[in-house]
Design an enzyme around this catalytic site. Structure first.
Site, PDB file in Angstrom:
ATOM      1  N   ASP A   1       9.987  26.752  12.312  1.00 56.72           N
ATOM      2  CA  ASP A   1      10.963  27.065  11.264  1.00 56.72           C
ATOM      3  C   ASP A   1      12.208  26.189  11.394  1.00 56.72           C
ATOM      4  OD1 ASP A   1      10.332  29.005   9.334  1.00 56.72           O
ATOM      5  OD2 ASP A   1      10.531  30.638  10.785  1.00 56.72           O
TER       6      ASP A   1
ATOM      7  N   LYS B   1       0.296  31.937   4.492  1.00 58.62           N
ATOM      8  CA  LYS B   1       0.441  31.037   5.645  1.00 58.62           C
ATOM      9  C   LYS B   1      -0.834  31.031   6.483  1.00 58.62           C
ATOM     10  CE  LYS B   1       5.455  31.519   5.735  1.00 58.62           C
ATOM     11  NZ  LYS B   1       6.626  32.273   6.184  1.00 58.62           N
TER      12      LYS B   1
ATOM     13  N   GLN C   1       8.439  36.123  10.710  1.00 57.13           N
ATOM     14  CA  GLN C   1       8.797  36.242   9.290  1.00 57.13           C
ATOM     15  C   GLN C   1      10.105  37.028   9.138  1.00 57.13           C
ATOM     16  OE1 GLN C   1       7.186  34.718   6.801  1.00 57.13           O
ATOM     17  NE2 GLN C   1       8.500  35.560   5.210  1.00 57.13           N
TER      18      GLN C   1
HETATM   19  N1  GUN Z   1      11.583  34.415   5.025  1.00 64.62           N
HETATM   20  C1  GUN Z   1      11.873  33.715   3.902  1.00 64.62           C
HETATM   21  N2  GUN Z   1      11.804  32.391   4.125  1.00 64.62           N
HETATM   22  C2  GUN Z   1      11.453  32.240   5.419  1.00 64.62           C
HETATM   23  C3  GUN Z   1      11.208  31.105   6.233  1.00 64.62           C
HETATM   24  O1  GUN Z   1      11.317  29.936   5.824  1.00 64.62           O
HETATM   25  N3  GUN Z   1      10.867  31.379   7.530  1.00 64.62           N
HETATM   26  C4  GUN Z   1      10.758  32.646   8.011  1.00 64.62           C
HETATM   27  N4  GUN Z   1      10.441  32.792   9.298  1.00 64.62           N
HETATM   28  N5  GUN Z   1      10.988  33.717   7.270  1.00 64.62           N
HETATM   29  C5  GUN Z   1      11.319  33.515   5.989  1.00 64.62           C
END
Ligand code: GUN
Length: 301
Positions: A121, A54, A98
Site C-alpha cells: 500500500d 483483489k 483493508q
Molecule cells: N481502503 C480504501 N482504499 C484503500 C487502499 O488503497 N488500501 C487499503 N489498505 N485500504 C483501502
C-alpha cells in the site's frame, strides 16, 4: 464532447498482462511465486467487495493469495499478532490491511506494524519517506496515485511535466499527498487544495493537470476546468439514482463528467477510470516485492 476519454479498463488490462507475463517468468527462472495476504476486519460491504476483487485478480496473475477475514470485534493485539506472523512468512511478499478498520483499532499502529518491504500500500513511514525524497526505485508507491500517473502518462504521451501546473484537490495520506509527490517528481508545479482553500474554482482553473480526490460527488464543475486540461477523477461516490428505479443507486466521481468533458482535453470516466487501476497497481507492487526478494528487476508500467 471535446475531451479524450482516458480508458482505465484498457490501461489496467495492459498492466495486468505485463504482471502475468513477468510472474510466469519469475516463477520459471527463480521458483519464487509472489504471495499476497489481505486482511479484512469486519463486514463493511464495500470493503468486502474490494477484497474479493483483489483476491480474484491475484489468482489471475498467478500469485499465491490468502485472505484473512476477521470479525469486527477482533482485538488489536490479535490483528498485530497476525501482521507479525505474515511479516515473518517468506512465502508472503505483500501484506494489505483493508481500511477503514473498526473504531476500537488504532489504524496508524497497524499500518506501521507491516514490514516496509511488504507494505504494498505504501503507507508505512519508510515508504512515504522514500517517495517524498524521490527514492521511487525502492519505495512502494500507493496504488491509486501510482495508477493515476499511468493514466496521465498515457493521456499526455510524456513523463516530464516541466512547466505544467498541477492542482490536487484533497490532502489524504492515501491519495492527495502521494499524488502531489509523484507529480512533483515528474517536474510539475504542484498545489494541494483542500476544504480550507480559498476560491477553489479559480485555483482549479489554473491547472493543466487537475486531480480530484475529495469524495464529494460531482463537486468539480465545468467552470473549474482550464480549456484543454487533463482531468483525473479519483472519486468513487454512490449516489441515489431514482431514474434507474426505486431505491437504485449509481457510482459517480468527484467531477461532473459530461459538462467538464466539454472543456477538458482529456478526462477519466467514473466508473472505468482510476478505480480499475488501483487493483492493477496492487498486483504490480506485489510482483515488484517478489522480484526484490528474488534479486531481479521488476517491470515498469
Ligand atoms: N481502503 C480504501 N482504499 C484503500 C487502499 O488503497 N488500501 C487499503 N489498505 N485500504 C483501502
Amino acid at each position: 464532447m471535446a475531451a479524450m476519454v482516458i480508458d482505465g479498463k484498457e490501461a489496467a488490462a495492459q498492466v495486468l498482462d505485463t504482471v502475468k507475463t513477468a510472474t510466469a517468468e519469475l516463477i520459471r527462472t527463480t521458483g519464487i511465486t509472489p504471495g499476497i495476504a489481505v486482511i479484512i476486519v469486519g463486514e463493511d460491504p464495500a470493503s468486502q467487495a474490494y477484497v474479493r476483487s483483489k483476491g480474484r485478480r491475484a489468482e489471475e496473475c498467478g500469485f499465491r493469495s490468502v485472505t484473512h477475514r476477521l470479525g469486527a470485534d477482533t482485538a488489536q493485539a490479535d490483528l498485530l499478532r497476525l501482521v507479525g506472523e505474515l511479516n515473518g512468512d517468506d512465502a508472503i511478499h505483500a501484506i494489505l490491511v483493508q481500511l477503514p478498520l473498526p473504531g476500537h483499532i488504532d489504524e496508524g499502529e497497524v499500518i506501521q506494524a507491516i514490514a516496509p518491504h511488504k507494505d504494498v500500500d505504501g503507507f508505512s513511514f519508510v515508504n512515504v519517506g522514500k517517495l517524498a525524497t524521490g527514492q521511487t526505485d525502492t519505495a512502494f508507491v500507493p496504488c491509486t496515485p501510482a495508477g493515476s500517473m499511468v493514466l496521465l502518462r498515457r493521456a499526455l504521451a510524456k513523463t516530464d511535466y516541466s512547466g505544467l501546473n498541477a492542482v490536487v484537490i484533497g490532502r489524504s495520506n492515501i491519495v492527495g499527498k502521494p499524488m502531489a509527490n509523484l507529480l512533483l517528481a515528474a517536474n510539475a508545479t504542484v498545489t494541494i487544495a483542500h476544504s480550507r482553500t480559498r476560491d477553489l474554482p479559480a485555483l482549479a482553473r489554473s491547472a493543466d493537470i487537475l486531480v480530484a480526490a475529495v469524495g464529494r460527488p460531482q463537486m468539480v464543475r465545468r467552470d473549474w476546468i482550464k480549456p484543454g486540461a487533463c482531468v483525473i477523477d479519483v472519486g468513487i461516490n454512490r449516489v441515489p439514482a431514482p431514474e434507474l428505479g426505486e431505491g437504485k443507486s449509481r457510482i459517480v466521481g468527484d467531477v461532473a463528467f459530461d459538462e467538464c468533458a466539454e472543456i477538458a482535453g482529456a478526462i477519466t470516466p467514473v466508473p472505468g477510470g482510476v478505480g480499475l487501476m488501483t487493483v492493477a497497481m496492487l498486483m504490480a507492487n506485489t510482483l515488484a516485492s517478489a522480484c526484490r526478494a528474488a534479486g531481479v528487476s521488476a517491470p515498469r508500467y
